[in-house]
Scaffold this active site. Structure first.
Site, mmCIF file in Angstrom:
data_model
loop_
_atom_site.group_PDB
_atom_site.id
_atom_site.type_symbol
_atom_site.label_atom_id
_atom_site.label_comp_id
_atom_site.label_asym_id
_atom_site.label_seq_id
_atom_site.Cartn_x
_atom_site.Cartn_y
_atom_site.Cartn_z
ATOM 1 N N GLY A 85 -0.549 42.714 35.716
ATOM 2 C CA GLY A 85 0.401 42.070 36.617
ATOM 3 C C GLY A 85 -0.059 40.674 37.009
ATOM 4 O O GLY A 85 -1.067 40.168 36.511
ATOM 5 N N GLY A 100 -4.825 41.257 44.468
ATOM 6 C CA GLY A 100 -5.341 42.629 44.470
ATOM 7 C C GLY A 100 -6.857 42.688 44.509
ATOM 8 O O GLY A 100 -7.434 43.775 44.597
ATOM 9 N N GLU A 106 -10.596 40.883 35.792
ATOM 10 C CA GLU A 106 -9.368 40.622 35.028
ATOM 11 C C GLU A 106 -9.561 39.429 34.101
ATOM 12 O O GLU A 106 -9.216 39.482 32.920
ATOM 13 C CB GLU A 106 -8.208 40.368 35.989
ATOM 14 C CG GLU A 106 -7.761 41.619 36.715
ATOM 15 C CD GLU A 106 -6.738 41.377 37.811
ATOM 16 O OE1 GLU A 106 -6.220 42.363 38.336
ATOM 17 O OE2 GLU A 106 -6.465 40.204 38.153
#
Ligand code: ABF
Length: 225
Positions: A85, A100, A106
């Site tokens: 996302g 997040g 990530e």
């Protein structure tokens, strides 16, 4: 159609790109969760075989194992695909990620993916990076007050992220500084300046990394490339 249904639609479009035998970067957050669940479902149904996941957070690692995806740590081999996302998606697919809290894992994972696919509902689309979302910046805990002073000289609105009365701590044991990006900022120059700031581990700017995005709205899913 509610936002959860839209997130799931976007996730399913991305998972359709996963092939048997792929090593897949597993994103973090409420949209990536649907992708992980769908990969698990396809493995259980025999629609996919031999898929291995590399998780971008402890939470995604736990979820992947729960739904039956074998998980391996990140190593230097390229990943076939990563699905995650985002907090903001610009028309050129530059992104803000990390609200997040998982931005470092990530970025480390998604930069190694041959294909990095973004999934989101339409509320994440912006004309300019920084329009809606604060920019998360992961900083070392040691000397964090000095790092914050250096960062406030660049982004004066920034604040240390709190979880209750305590600073929020990432999976990597670091803190996060969240800052608004002033309108008209040169985003690539900002990224260079932040990455050159002592104490900064990484930023939530993901520039030039995404291959495509599936963005779901009530009237259908748009594919951005
Ligand atoms: C991760 O999850 C983060 O980079 C981003 O901050 C967040 C988006 O979450 P959600 O899909 O729940 O809006 O991808």
């Amino acid at each position: 159609m509610d936002l959860e249904a839209l997130k799931r639609e976007a996730a399913l479009r991305a998972v359709a790109l996963v092939k048997s035998g792929d090593r897949v970067g597993l994103g973090t957050g409420s949209t990536a969760k649907y992708a992980i669940e769908e990969i698990g479902r396809k493995l259980a149904a025999g629609e996919l075989t031999g898929v291995v996941g590399v998780a971008t957070s402890e939470a995604s690692d736990t979820l992947a194992r729960q739904v039956g995806i074998p998980v391996e740590p990140l190593d230097p081999r390229p990943l076939d695909i990563a699905i995650d996302g985002a907090d903001e998606i610009a028309p050129n697919l530059d992104l803000i990620k990390g609200l997040g809290g998982a931005l470092l894992r990530e970025k480390l994972t998604e930069v190694q993916a041959r294909r990095f696919i973004v999934i989101a509902d339409h509320t994440k689309l912006v004309e300019h990076i920084g329009e809606k979302s604060a920019l998360p910046i992961e900083i070392a805990r040691f000397g964090f007050l000095s790092t914050i002073e250096r960062l406030r000289a660049i982004l004066p609105s920034g604040r240390l992220r709190q979880l209750g009365a305590q600073p929020y701590v990432t999976d990597n044991g670091n803190y996060i500084f969240d800052a608004q990006i002033p309108a008209g900022t040169d985003i690539a120059a900002l990224e260079r300046q932040l990455k050159g700031t002592l104490g900064v581990v990484d930023t939530g700017l993901f520039l030039g990394m995404a291959e495509r995005a599936f963005v779901a709205a009530p009237d259908g899913v748009t594919e951005l490339t």
